[in-house]
Design a protein around this motif. Structure first.
Motif, PDB file in Angstrom:
ATOM      1  N   VAL A   1      33.294  35.682  44.108  1.00 14.89           N
ATOM      2  CA  VAL A   1      34.011  36.855  44.622  1.00 14.89           C
ATOM      3  C   VAL A   1      33.830  38.100  43.774  1.00 14.89           C
ATOM      4  O   VAL A   1      34.138  39.199  44.212  1.00 14.89           O
ATOM      5  CB  VAL A   1      35.521  36.577  44.825  1.00 14.89           C
ATOM      6  N   ALA A   2      33.350  37.965  42.549  1.00 17.79           N
ATOM      7  CA  ALA A   2      33.183  39.120  41.658  1.00 17.79           C
ATOM      8  C   ALA A   2      31.731  39.202  41.209  1.00 17.79           C
ATOM      9  O   ALA A   2      31.393  38.783  40.117  1.00 17.79           O
ATOM     10  CB  ALA A   2      34.120  39.002  40.463  1.00 17.79           C
ATOM     11  N   PRO A   3      30.841  39.760  42.071  1.00 19.84           N
ATOM     12  CA  PRO A   3      29.415  39.754  41.751  1.00 19.84           C
ATOM     13  C   PRO A   3      29.004  40.746  40.664  1.00 19.84           C
ATOM     14  O   PRO A   3      27.991  40.549  40.006  1.00 19.84           O
ATOM     15  CB  PRO A   3      28.754  40.121  43.080  1.00 19.84           C
ATOM     16  N   ALA A   4      29.773  41.807  40.471  1.00 17.03           N
ATOM     17  CA  ALA A   4      29.422  42.812  39.457  1.00 17.03           C
ATOM     18  C   ALA A   4      30.028  42.408  38.113  1.00 17.03           C
ATOM     19  O   ALA A   4      31.101  41.822  38.063  1.00 17.03           O
ATOM     20  CB  ALA A   4      29.934  44.182  39.877  1.00 17.03           C
ATOM     21  N   PRO A   5      29.332  42.715  37.002  1.00 14.65           N
ATOM     22  CA  PRO A   5      29.867  42.342  35.683  1.00 14.65           C
ATOM     23  C   PRO A   5      31.192  43.024  35.387  1.00 14.65           C
ATOM     24  O   PRO A   5      32.098  42.406  34.841  1.00 14.65           O
ATOM     25  CB  PRO A   5      28.791  42.795  34.704  1.00 14.65           C
TER      26      PRO A   5
ATOM     27  N   HIS B   1      44.947  32.644  43.361  1.00 13.09           N
ATOM     28  CA  HIS B   1      45.127  32.827  41.919  1.00 13.09           C
ATOM     29  C   HIS B   1      43.774  32.906  41.221  1.00 13.09           C
ATOM     30  O   HIS B   1      43.539  33.780  40.387  1.00 13.09           O
ATOM     31  CB  HIS B   1      45.974  31.680  41.361  1.00 13.09           C
ATOM     32  N   ARG B   2      42.866  32.004  41.564  1.00 11.88           N
ATOM     33  CA  ARG B   2      41.537  31.983  40.937  1.00 11.88           C
ATOM     34  C   ARG B   2      40.759  33.255  41.253  1.00 11.88           C
ATOM     35  O   ARG B   2      40.129  33.855  40.376  1.00 11.88           O
ATOM     36  CB  ARG B   2      40.763  30.742  41.393  1.00 11.88           C
ATOM     37  N   MET B   3      40.789  33.685  42.520  1.00  8.36           N
ATOM     38  CA  MET B   3      40.063  34.899  42.881  1.00  8.36           C
ATOM     39  C   MET B   3      40.623  36.114  42.144  1.00  8.36           C
ATOM     40  O   MET B   3      39.855  36.924  41.608  1.00  8.36           O
ATOM     41  CB  MET B   3      40.115  35.124  44.396  1.00  8.36           C
ATOM     42  N   LEU B   4      41.937  36.242  42.105  1.00  7.24           N
ATOM     43  CA  LEU B   4      42.538  37.370  41.392  1.00  7.24           C
ATOM     44  C   LEU B   4      42.216  37.314  39.902  1.00  7.24           C
ATOM     45  O   LEU B   4      41.933  38.341  39.287  1.00  7.24           O
ATOM     46  CB  LEU B   4      44.049  37.406  41.616  1.00  7.24           C
ATOM     47  N   ALA B   5      42.241  36.121  39.312  1.00  8.21           N
ATOM     48  CA  ALA B   5      41.910  35.988  37.885  1.00  8.21           C
ATOM     49  C   ALA B   5      40.475  36.456  37.630  1.00  8.21           C
ATOM     50  O   ALA B   5      40.215  37.183  36.658  1.00  8.21           O
ATOM     51  CB  ALA B   5      42.103  34.549  37.423  1.00  8.21           C
TER      52      ALA B   5
ATOM     53  N   LEU C   1      49.993  36.146  35.971  1.00  5.39           N
ATOM     54  CA  LEU C   1      48.556  36.404  36.020  1.00  5.39           C
ATOM     55  C   LEU C   1      48.235  37.822  35.569  1.00  5.39           C
ATOM     56  O   LEU C   1      47.277  38.040  34.819  1.00  5.39           O
ATOM     57  CB  LEU C   1      48.024  36.159  37.432  1.00  5.39           C
ATOM     58  N   LEU C   2      49.031  38.789  35.982  1.00  7.65           N
ATOM     59  CA  LEU C   2      48.800  40.171  35.565  1.00  7.65           C
ATOM     60  C   LEU C   2      48.901  40.297  34.050  1.00  7.65           C
ATOM     61  O   LEU C   2      48.080  40.962  33.418  1.00  7.65           O
ATOM     62  CB  LEU C   2      49.790  41.122  36.240  1.00  7.65           C
ATOM     63  N   ALA C   3      49.886  39.633  33.473  1.00 13.72           N
ATOM     64  CA  ALA C   3      50.034  39.662  32.015  1.00 13.72           C
ATOM     65  C   ALA C   3      48.839  38.987  31.348  1.00 13.72           C
ATOM     66  O   ALA C   3      48.283  39.502  30.374  1.00 13.72           O
ATOM     67  CB  ALA C   3      51.333  38.977  31.607  1.00 13.72           C
ATOM     68  N   GLN C   4      48.421  37.847  31.871  1.00 12.28           N
ATOM     69  CA  GLN C   4      47.275  37.106  31.314  1.00 12.28           C
ATOM     70  C   GLN C   4      46.006  37.945  31.356  1.00 12.28           C
ATOM     71  O   GLN C   4      45.184  37.889  30.435  1.00 12.28           O
ATOM     72  CB  GLN C   4      47.080  35.816  32.115  1.00 12.28           C
ATOM     73  N   CYS C   5      45.839  38.741  32.407  1.00  9.27           N
ATOM     74  CA  CYS C   5      44.642  39.572  32.573  1.00  9.27           C
ATOM     75  C   CYS C   5      44.792  40.948  31.934  1.00  9.27           C
ATOM     76  O   CYS C   5      43.936  41.811  32.131  1.00  9.27           O
ATOM     77  CB  CYS C   5      44.316  39.717  34.061  1.00  9.27           C
ATOM     78  N   GLN C   6      45.869  41.154  31.203  1.00  8.28           N
ATOM     79  CA  GLN C   6      46.127  42.417  30.490  1.00  8.28           C
ATOM     80  C   GLN C   6      46.149  43.603  31.452  1.00  8.28           C
ATOM     81  O   GLN C   6      45.506  44.630  31.219  1.00  8.28           O
ATOM     82  CB  GLN C   6      45.120  42.625  29.372  1.00  8.28           C
TER      83      GLN C   6
END
Length: 159
Positions: free
Chosen positions: A45-49, A69-73, A125-130
Motif C-alpha cells: 500500500v505504500a509504494p513510495a519511500p 491497522h497494518r496499512m495505516l502503520a 498507532l498515531l503515537a507509535q508512528c510519531q
C-alpha cells in the motif's frame, strides 16, 4: 484533483480494473505526474519511500481491523517529517467485535464488508508512528447512524 496541485501523485488500489479507469483518466487529462500502483497485498500500500501527504476516504473501512491497522502503520511510517495525513476511518459500532478465526471461517465474498478500528487503537498507532493529531471529526462517511461512529483524522508527522 491532487495532480494539479502536487508535484507527484501516487494512486494505489487493489483493483486492476479501477487502476485501468484511473490510467485512462490520467491520459485523457494529459497528466504526467501521476504514478498508479497495483497493491496485491497489504504490504504494497505504500509504494513510495516517503511522501508528504496521505489522503484516504471511504477505503479503510472495507478491511478488517488488523489490515486497517497494518496499512495505516505502513503509510504513516513512510510519511515524511512534517508531512500531513487526512483520512477517514470508522471507529465504533454498537455490538461490533472482530475475531480473526471467525472471520477466516466465513465466506465474506457475498457482501460489502464494513469494519471498525477502535479509536483507542487508532490513537496508540498515531503515537507509535510519531504523529500529532491536529483534528478529529465525526463524519457521515458510513451513513448516519446513532450506533456507529466514523472519524476524519488530520495529523502531522513529528520530527
Amino acid at each position: 484533483a491532487l495532480a494539479r496541485r502536487c508535484g507527484q501523485v501516487w494512486g494505489v488500489d487493489i483493483s486492476a480494473n479501477h487502476l485501468k479507469l484511473a490510467a485512462d483518466h490520467v491520459t485523457e487529462q494529459g497528466l504526467t505526474n501521476v504514478q498508479l500502483h497495483h497493491a496485491v497485498g497489504v504490504d504494497d500500500v505504500a509504494p513510495a519511500p516517503t511522501f508528504d501527504l496521505f489522503y484516504s476516504r471511504i477505503v479503510l473501512q472495507h478491511n478488517p481491523p488488523p489490515v486497517m491497522h497494518r496499512m495505516l502503520a505502513l503509510l504513516l511510517g513512510r510519511l515524511a517529517s512534517g508531512g500531513v495525513a487526512y483520512f477517514q476511518v470508522p471507529t465504533y459500532k454498537a455490538g461490533y467485535s472482530f475475531d480473526i478465526d471467525s472471520y477466516l471461517a466465513t465466506d465474506n465474498a457475498t457482501h460489502m464488508e464494513m469494519h471498525y478500528l477502535p479509536q483507542q487503537a487508532l490513537f496508540a498507532l498515531l503515537a507509535q508512528c510519531q504523529c500529532q493529531l491536529l483534528e478529529l471529526r465525526e463524519d457521515d462517511a458510513i451513513g448516519l447512524s446513532p450506533n456507529a461512529v466514523s472519524n476524519t483524522v488530520l495529523l502531522q508527522k513529528l520530527g
